[in-house]
Design an enzyme around this catalytic site. Structure first.
Site, short mmCIF file in Angstrom:
data_model
loop_
_atom_site.label_atom_id
_atom_site.label_comp_id
_atom_site.label_asym_id
_atom_site.label_seq_id
_atom_site.Cartn_x
_atom_site.Cartn_y
_atom_site.Cartn_z
CB CYS A 43 -13.88 48.87 14.91
SG CYS A 43 -15.09 47.54 14.92
CB CYS A 48 -13.31 44.45 15.11
SG CYS A 48 -12.71 45.66 16.27
CE LYS A 51 -10.73 39.96 14.85
NZ LYS A 51 -10.19 40.71 15.96
CE1 TYR A 178 -8.36 41.01 23.05
CE2 TYR A 178 -6.50 41.99 24.19
CZ TYR A 178 -7.82 41.59 24.18
OH TYR A 178 -8.59 41.76 25.28
CD GLU A 182 -7.78 38.77 17.29
OE1 GLU A 182 -7.63 39.75 16.54
OE2 GLU A 182 -8.65 38.74 18.19
CG HIS A 435 -26.88 17.04 27.41
ND1 HIS A 435 -25.54 16.97 27.73
CD2 HIS A 435 -27.22 15.84 26.88
CE1 HIS A 435 -25.09 15.77 27.40
NE2 HIS A 435 -26.09 15.07 26.88
CD GLU A 440 -23.86 19.53 28.76
OE1 GLU A 440 -24.62 19.06 29.61
OE2 GLU A 440 -23.76 19.08 27.60
P1 NDP Z 1 -1.17 44.12 22.76
O1 NDP Z 1 -0.88 45.20 23.72
O2 NDP Z 1 -2.31 43.20 23.01
O3 NDP Z 1 0.13 43.25 22.53
C1 NDP Z 1 1.34 43.82 22.15
C2 NDP Z 1 2.37 42.72 22.11
O4 NDP Z 1 3.58 43.23 21.56
C3 NDP Z 1 2.71 42.19 23.49
O5 NDP Z 1 2.90 40.80 23.38
C4 NDP Z 1 4.00 42.93 23.84
O6 NDP Z 1 4.84 42.21 24.68
C5 NDP Z 1 4.64 43.02 22.48
N1 NDP Z 1 5.57 44.15 22.37
C6 NDP Z 1 5.35 45.43 22.73
N2 NDP Z 1 6.42 46.19 22.45
C7 NDP Z 1 7.32 45.36 21.89
C8 NDP Z 1 8.66 45.55 21.41
N3 NDP Z 1 9.24 46.74 21.43
N4 NDP Z 1 9.31 44.47 20.90
C9 NDP Z 1 8.72 43.25 20.88
N5 NDP Z 1 7.46 43.03 21.34
C10 NDP Z 1 6.79 44.06 21.84
O7 NDP Z 1 -1.32 44.89 21.38
P2 NDP Z 1 -1.92 44.47 19.97
O8 NDP Z 1 -1.12 45.26 19.00
O9 NDP Z 1 -2.00 43.00 19.81
O10 NDP Z 1 -3.39 45.03 20.05
C11 NDP Z 1 -3.65 46.36 20.53
C12 NDP Z 1 -4.92 46.38 21.31
O11 NDP Z 1 -6.02 46.33 20.43
C13 NDP Z 1 -5.13 45.21 22.25
O12 NDP Z 1 -4.51 45.37 23.49
C14 NDP Z 1 -6.61 45.17 22.37
O13 NDP Z 1 -7.01 46.06 23.39
C15 NDP Z 1 -7.09 45.64 21.02
N6 NDP Z 1 -7.50 44.52 20.18
C16 NDP Z 1 -8.56 43.75 20.55
C17 NDP Z 1 -8.96 42.69 19.78
C18 NDP Z 1 -10.14 41.87 20.21
O14 NDP Z 1 -10.92 42.33 21.02
N7 NDP Z 1 -10.27 40.64 19.72
C19 NDP Z 1 -8.28 42.33 18.55
C20 NDP Z 1 -7.16 43.18 18.27
C21 NDP Z 1 -6.80 44.21 19.04
P3 NDP Z 1 4.65 42.21 26.29
O15 NDP Z 1 3.51 41.30 26.57
O16 NDP Z 1 5.95 41.68 26.77
O17 NDP Z 1 4.40 43.62 26.68
#
Ligand code: NDP
Length: 452
Positions: A43, A48, A51, A178, A182, A435, A440
């Site tokens: 984080c 976080c 980022k 996510y 982002e 407002h 709102e």
């Molecule tokens: P996520 O799990 O959110 O997303 C992973 C993405 O990668 C999905 O779209 C998934 O597709 C895709 N994917 C997975 N495997 C493959 C593959 N082999 N080939 C192609 N695409 C693939 O993970 P992130 O890495 O974005 O983030 C990890 C976690 O960290 C998040 O889930 C969240 O919990 C946390 N996080 C939170 C944030 C916040 O609160 N703002 C910011 C950043 C991270 P599919 O949908 O088809 O599975």
């Protein structure tokens, strides 16, 4: 039997630091903590915090544009990445020092090295030192996962994004979660030409469908080329950059390929399997509601347990663990109704059930409104805000709230309090509007747009 420590924490991220601080500072336990990298964890050091600072940095060009519409003679000029990166690094140094100071004040002994588990009451440091301990907490977090394919070694992950020697001119972001969303927006805001490949039918799987569509459409309007149903089959170094071959047969050249395809728990090589602990499919450590593993003296919190991978969740799990084990206050963190925000542009804030998930559960009413917010509408921008409430027909409780808007993260934090308290649609309606604001609309949506 006497132990060197009451608690040994492996991992100095959000969950581990909170658990160590509370166990030692609040409950008087003798605590050691080992961290092999920088104090603060994902984080603070590579997630976080940096980022969000990059999100802020990337928002300025749009602000300059709006400023002109409001009568200011303002020009964005050029973005100086090294200036920003240097300041970012200084800020992370400051935060790391603050974390160390917190642990020191709480009386925690920090070991700046890797630790592994030797037996249920013994840890070994990479230095060779060993300590006996009554309890062990594994809080080692997770790391980015990149699938293997030809050229995958040319891709970077979010870890590298904060240290780039220079900003790319053209970037490909792979993934639809996510981190992909982002960074696609951050890079786009900083003036990078961005393509995003996602293998599925719509980005942000798991969120409300209408919200996903709204965010994706706006990202496209902002200039991000989102390619759905598309994966990378090959990456290849060229004289001018990296050649990308897509599963749709497309070819393009970019300067940077960012893979944001999920994260995996950091559980390998810690000595867990040797103790008979069976890990989950992705390596997550199975725990009960008190974060206790099948080995009674070993607990685990945060991303390494693969429950909900969010900093505030790890912090709560770590705190609950310390209260339970050292404060004689059995506390289990409730993983229901955890709100979160995706810092795309536009930002998305969400708590509770999506329309689709709620419909599966019970009959619902959907209240939704999309409108052009005052500030950007005045500047002639097409941006639209989306507010959505999912309401139980039987109990009238608000089951889900989804907001796509500037500062949606700030708004959803407050809505989450009401929803956690069990607020009904009528409670929202009885609340007088502030407002003129965007939020709102949450208390002025009178008629459902549909029932299901
Ligand atoms: P996520 O799990 O959110 O997303 C992973 C993405 O990668 C999905 O779209 C998934 O597709 C895709 N994917 C997975 N495997 C493959 C593959 N082999 N080939 C192609 N695409 C693939 O993970 P992130 O890495 O974005 O983030 C990890 C976690 O960290 C998040 O889930 C969240 O919990 C946390 N996080 C939170 C944030 C916040 O609160 N703002 C910011 C950043 C991270 P599919 O949908 O088809 O599975």
């Amino acid at each position: 039997m006497t132990f060197d420590y009451d608690l040994f924490v492996i991992g100095g991220g959000s969950g581990g630091v909170r658990a160590a601080r509370v166990a030692s500072g609040d409950w008087g336990a003798k605590v050691g903590l080992a961290e092999e990298s920088r104090m603060g964890g994902t984080c603070v050091i590579r997630g976080c915090v940096p980022k969000k600072l990059m999100v802020f940095a990337s928002g300025f060009p749009a602000l300059f544009e709006e400023a002109r519409a409001y009568g200011w003679q303002a020009e964005a000029g050029a973005f100086d990445w090294p200036v920003f990166r240097t300041r970012l690094e200084a800020e992370l140094d400051r935060l790391e020092a603050a974390y160390r100071n917190t642990l020191k004040t709480a009386g925690v002994t920090v070991h700046d090295t890797r630790a592994v588990i030797v037996d249920p009451h013994r840890v070994r440091l990479a230095t060779g030192e060993e300590f006996t301990t009554k309890h062990i907490l594994v809080a080692t977090g997770g790391r980015p996962f990149v699938p293997e394919f030809p050229g995958s070694e040319l891709a970077v992950t979010s870890n590298e994004m904060f240290h780039l020697p220079a900003l790319p001119k053209r970037a490909l972001v792979v993934g639809g979660g996510y981190i992909a969303g982002e960074f696609a927006c951050i890079l786009n805001g900083l003036g990078v030409k961005v393509h995003q490949y996602y293998r599925g039918a719509q980005i942000l799987r798991g969120f409300d469908d209408e919200v996903r569509g709204h965010v994706a459409n706006t990202m496209r309007e902002e200039g991000i080329n989102i390619h759905l149903g598309t994966s990378v089959t090959l990456l290849e170094r060229t004289a001018g950059g990296i050649r990308v071959v897509g599963s749709d047969g497309s070819e393009r050249e970019v300067d940077l390929v960012l893979y944001a395809t999920g994260r995996r728990p950091n559980s390998a090589g810690l000595g867990l399997e040797a103790l008979g602990l069976e890990l989950g499919r992705s390596g997550e450590i199975p725990v009960d509601r008190y974060s206790q593993t099948a080995v009674p003296s070993i607990f685990a919190v945060g991303d390494v347990t693969g429950r909900i991978n969010l900093t505030p969740v790890a912090i709560r799990e770590g705190h609950a663990f310390a209260d339970t084990v050292f404060g004689a206050k059995p506390t289990a963190f409730d993983h229901q109704l955890v709100a979160s925000a995706v810092f795309t542009q536009p930002e998305l804030g969400s708590v509770g059930l999506s329309e689709e998930a709620a419909r599966e559960q019970e009959p619902i009413e959907v209240y939704a409104t999309a409108f052009r917010p005052m500030k950007t509408a005045f500047a002639g921008k097409p941006d639209r805000v989306l507010m959505k409430l999912i309401v139980s027909q039987a109990t009238r409780r608000v089951l889900g709230c989804h907001i796509v808007a500037p500062e949606a993260g700030e708004m959803i934090q407050l809505a989450a309090i009401a929803i956690r308290m069990g607020a009904t649609k009528e409670d929202f309606d009885a609340t007088c509007a502030v407002h003129p604001t965007m939020s709102e609309e949450l208390v002025t949506m009178r008629k459902p747009v549909r029932s299901a």
